[in-house]
Scaffold this active site. Structure first.
Site, PDB file in Angstrom:
ATOM      1  N   GLY A  11       0.819  -1.213   0.000  1.00  0.00           N
ATOM      2  CA  GLY A  11       0.000   0.000   0.000  1.00  0.00           C
ATOM      3  C   GLY A  11       0.851   1.261   0.000  1.00  0.00           C
ATOM      4  CG  LEU A  37      -4.731  -7.673   8.191  1.00  0.00           C
ATOM      5  CD1 LEU A  37      -4.625  -6.157   8.232  1.00  0.00           C
ATOM      6  CD2 LEU A  37      -4.109  -8.259   9.452  1.00  0.00           C
ATOM      7  CE1 TYR A  61     -13.486  -3.662   1.490  1.00  0.00           C
ATOM      8  CE2 TYR A  61     -13.820  -1.317   1.879  1.00  0.00           C
ATOM      9  CZ  TYR A  61     -14.153  -2.474   1.208  1.00  0.00           C
ATOM     10  OH  TYR A  61     -15.138  -2.465   0.255  1.00  0.00           O
ATOM     11  CB  THR A  62      -8.098   2.190   1.846  1.00  0.00           C
ATOM     12  OG1 THR A  62      -7.629   1.469   0.707  1.00  0.00           O
ATOM     13  CG2 THR A  62      -7.139   2.025   2.997  1.00  0.00           C
ATOM     14  CE1 TYR A 125     -10.864   3.300   5.511  1.00  0.00           C
ATOM     15  CE2 TYR A 125     -11.420   5.605   5.926  1.00  0.00           C
ATOM     16  CZ  TYR A 125     -10.477   4.610   5.791  1.00  0.00           C
ATOM     17  OH  TYR A 125      -9.145   4.912   5.946  1.00  0.00           O
ATOM     18  CE  LYS A 129      -8.283   2.866   9.564  1.00  0.00           C
ATOM     19  NZ  LYS A 129      -7.134   1.932   9.322  1.00  0.00           N
ATOM     20  CD1 TRP A 150      -8.281  13.969   3.329  1.00  0.00           C
ATOM     21  CD2 TRP A 150      -7.831  15.790   2.113  1.00  0.00           C
ATOM     22  NE1 TRP A 150      -9.392  14.770   3.346  1.00  0.00           N
ATOM     23  CE2 TRP A 150      -9.144  15.891   2.611  1.00  0.00           C
ATOM     24  CE3 TRP A 150      -7.325  16.829   1.323  1.00  0.00           C
ATOM     25  CZ2 TRP A 150      -9.959  16.991   2.334  1.00  0.00           C
ATOM     26  CZ3 TRP A 150      -8.141  17.919   1.054  1.00  0.00           C
ATOM     27  CH2 TRP A 150      -9.436  17.997   1.550  1.00  0.00           C
TER      28      TRP A 150
HETATM   29  N1  LIG Z   1      -5.555   6.662   1.740  1.00  0.00           N
HETATM   30  C1  LIG Z   1      -5.948   7.688   2.500  1.00  0.00           C
HETATM   31  O1  LIG Z   1      -6.273   8.763   1.992  1.00  0.00           O
HETATM   32  C2  LIG Z   1      -5.990   7.556   4.005  1.00  0.00           C
HETATM   33  C3  LIG Z   1      -6.472   8.629   4.765  1.00  0.00           C
HETATM   34  C4  LIG Z   1      -6.490   8.516   6.145  1.00  0.00           C
HETATM   35  C5  LIG Z   1      -6.037   7.370   6.753  1.00  0.00           C
HETATM   36  N2  LIG Z   1      -5.598   6.325   6.003  1.00  0.00           N
HETATM   37  C6  LIG Z   1      -5.142   5.105   6.690  1.00  0.00           C
HETATM   38  O2  LIG Z   1      -3.749   4.989   6.450  1.00  0.00           O
HETATM   39  C7  LIG Z   1      -3.402   3.610   6.370  1.00  0.00           C
HETATM   40  C8  LIG Z   1      -2.637   3.364   5.068  1.00  0.00           C
HETATM   41  O3  LIG Z   1      -3.476   3.678   3.959  1.00  0.00           O
HETATM   42  P1  LIG Z   1      -2.957   3.522   2.452  1.00  0.00           P
HETATM   43  O4  LIG Z   1      -3.490   4.665   1.686  1.00  0.00           O
HETATM   44  O5  LIG Z   1      -1.503   3.230   2.459  1.00  0.00           O
HETATM   45  O6  LIG Z   1      -3.748   2.203   2.006  1.00  0.00           O
HETATM   46  P2  LIG Z   1      -3.686   1.469   0.586  1.00  0.00           P
HETATM   47  O7  LIG Z   1      -2.694   2.098  -0.316  1.00  0.00           O
HETATM   48  O8  LIG Z   1      -5.089   1.298   0.117  1.00  0.00           O
HETATM   49  O9  LIG Z   1      -3.095   0.031   0.978  1.00  0.00           O
HETATM   50  C9  LIG Z   1      -3.851  -0.856   1.743  1.00  0.00           C
HETATM   51  C10 LIG Z   1      -2.978  -2.027   2.094  1.00  0.00           C
HETATM   52  O10 LIG Z   1      -3.758  -2.909   2.896  1.00  0.00           O
HETATM   53  C11 LIG Z   1      -3.620  -4.205   2.366  1.00  0.00           C
HETATM   54  N3  LIG Z   1      -4.804  -5.012   2.633  1.00  0.00           N
HETATM   55  C12 LIG Z   1      -6.068  -4.809   2.179  1.00  0.00           C
HETATM   56  N4  LIG Z   1      -6.859  -5.824   2.586  1.00  0.00           N
HETATM   57  C13 LIG Z   1      -6.071  -6.666   3.299  1.00  0.00           C
HETATM   58  C14 LIG Z   1      -6.304  -7.885   3.974  1.00  0.00           C
HETATM   59  N5  LIG Z   1      -7.514  -8.479   3.988  1.00  0.00           N
HETATM   60  N6  LIG Z   1      -5.272  -8.490   4.597  1.00  0.00           N
HETATM   61  C15 LIG Z   1      -4.027  -7.921   4.597  1.00  0.00           C
HETATM   62  N7  LIG Z   1      -3.748  -6.767   3.976  1.00  0.00           N
HETATM   63  C16 LIG Z   1      -4.765  -6.150   3.326  1.00  0.00           C
HETATM   64  C17 LIG Z   1      -3.428  -4.015   0.865  1.00  0.00           C
HETATM   65  O11 LIG Z   1      -2.856  -5.188   0.324  1.00  0.00           O
HETATM   66  P3  LIG Z   1      -3.179  -5.615  -1.228  1.00  0.00           P
HETATM   67  O12 LIG Z   1      -2.455  -4.622  -2.075  1.00  0.00           O
HETATM   68  O13 LIG Z   1      -2.630  -6.991  -1.341  1.00  0.00           O
HETATM   69  O14 LIG Z   1      -4.678  -5.548  -1.345  1.00  0.00           O
HETATM   70  C18 LIG Z   1      -2.493  -2.816   0.873  1.00  0.00           C
HETATM   71  O15 LIG Z   1      -1.172  -3.238   1.069  1.00  0.00           O
HETATM   72  C19 LIG Z   1      -4.697   2.828   6.513  1.00  0.00           C
HETATM   73  O16 LIG Z   1      -4.858   2.459   7.858  1.00  0.00           O
HETATM   74  C20 LIG Z   1      -5.774   3.836   6.153  1.00  0.00           C
HETATM   75  O17 LIG Z   1      -6.996   3.531   6.796  1.00  0.00           O
HETATM   76  C21 LIG Z   1      -5.536   6.395   4.635  1.00  0.00           C
END
Ligand SMILES: NC(=O)c1ccc[n+]([C@@H]2O[C@H](COP(=O)([O-])OP(=O)(O)OC[C@H]3O[C@@H](n4cnc5c(N)ncnc54)[C@H](OP(=O)(O)O)[C@@H]3O)[C@@H](O)[C@H]2O)c1
Length: 307
Positions: A11, A37, A61-62, A125, A129, A150
């Site tokens: 991710g 997970l 799960y994003t 979502y 969380k 973001w």
């Molecule tokens: N994106 C945002 O804007 C944002 C904003 C606020 C907070 N956050 C938080 O920041 C953190 C990182 O977000 P990110 O943007 O880096 O997320 P991301 O790019 O969507 O990556 C999600 C990761 O979770 C893995 N994943 C999904 N389902 C899974 C499962 N069942 N078992 C194990 N791994 C699984 C994915 O693996 P695969 O590639 O194999 O599916 C991927 O490596 C998260 O906690 C998110 O809630 C994100």
């Protein structure tokens, strides 16, 4: 050398963490097939096999809109799994670092959100969380919960990459102007996390994490801007380096991006109007101060030249 189990290494944040955590210990990063997970038995089996000193969990799960339909799956990954990670960490005297989101808030506060402000997620979502945060707090385990917002970077599915793609395809675009937040570069999250961990639980000796520093922290780039403002800034930063990088001219200009309201761009999940998080607690506790969001954006656009 201490063992760090990292989830979600494919991710946006996990990719950067895999690199940023490397100087702190041996990073073991199973993919989502090896460590699903959504399956608590698998989580327990993998953790008991690896026996890490530290678990870092950016996996989630994003898919914010899809989560409105896949409520159970989002809850299993975001709500239940962090509790299982916490229980396992406690069993093996490990520490846990977990990531959460601005979407635990409803966005109705006039100023920036502090860690102590009441939560009230608007969608599935955000609820999942928040459940993950609460599941960790319910277990007596040394932990950090880092809420960010973001997120974007050179990899993955994110707003910056979408805007740049669309800007190469069309000469007009409408973008929401009444939701504000702080775009946060995945690499800055990872590097600030590594610094924080180094101060919280030095990995070079057997020192336990400092109990008084455990808890929830906000970790975002500084400042605030609307999605419309970010879209314009992305094009401006691209244009600033376009000529000397020899990049193609985009079809879209900032002036051609029309500001619209959330009501004019309905989505399955409701989003907070105000996503701005106050980082003061992190700075006071760990001396980690995040740069302005625009500085991060400038660096990311510049880095695209090397890809
Ligand atoms: N994106 C945002 O804007 C944002 C904003 C606020 C907070 N956050 C938080 O920041 C953190 C990182 O977000 P990110 O943007 O880096 O997320 P991301 O790019 O969507 O990556 C999600 C990761 O979770 C893995 N994943 C999904 N389902 C899974 C499962 N069942 N078992 C194990 N791994 C699984 C994915 O693996 P695969 O590639 O194999 O599916 C991927 O490596 C998260 O906690 C998110 O809630 C994100």
């Amino acid at each position: 050398m201490k063992k760090i189990l990292l989830t979600g290494a494919s991710g946006q944040v996990g990719w950067e963490l895999r690199r940023a955590l490397a100087p702190l210990g041996q990073v073991i990063a199973p993919n989502s097939r090896e460590l699903d997970l959504a399956n608590p038995d698998t989580i327990r089996r993998v953790l008991r096999d690896v026996r890490p000193h530290l678990i870092v969990n950016p996996a989630a799960y994003t898919a914010v809109d899809r989560a409105e339909d896949e409520v159970d799956l989002a809850m299993a990954i975001n709500g239940t799994a962090p509790g299982v990670l916490a229980e396992e960490a406690r069993r093996m005297h490990a520490a846990l670092v977990h990531f959460s989101t601005d979407y635990v808030f409803d966005g109705s506060k006039p100023g920036s959100y502090r860690e102590t402000d009441p939560t009230n997620p608007l969608g599935s979502y955000g609820r999942s969380k928040l459940a993950g945060e609460e599941a960790i707090r319910a277990v007596d385990v040394p932990h950090l919960i880092l809420r960010t917002s973001w997120v974007y970077g050179v990899r993955g599915k994110n707003f910056m990459r979408t805007i740049l793609r669309l800007a190469g395809e069309r000469d007009a675009l409408s973008v929401v102007d009444d939701q504000v937040g702080a775009p946060t570069w995945s690499r800055m999250i990872a590097e600030a996390t590594a610094l924080t961990i180094a101060r919280w639980c030095p990995m070079s000796n057997n020192q336990a994490p400092l109990a008084e520093l455990c808890g929830t922290y906000h970790l975002t780039n500084v400042g605030q801007v609307s999605w419309h403002g970010v879209a314009c800034a992305i094009l401006e930063e691209y244009e600033a380096v376009r000529e000397y990088r020899n990049w193609p001219r985009l079809m879209l200009t900032p002036q051609a991006i029309q500001p619209i309201t959330t009501a004019e761009y309905p989505t399955p999940a409701k989003r907070p109007a105000n996503s701005v998080l106050d980082n003061g607690k992190l700075a006071r506790a760990f001396g980690v101060e995040m740069p302005e969001w625009r500085e991060g954006l400038r660096m990311v656009v510049d880095e695209m030249a090397t890809l």
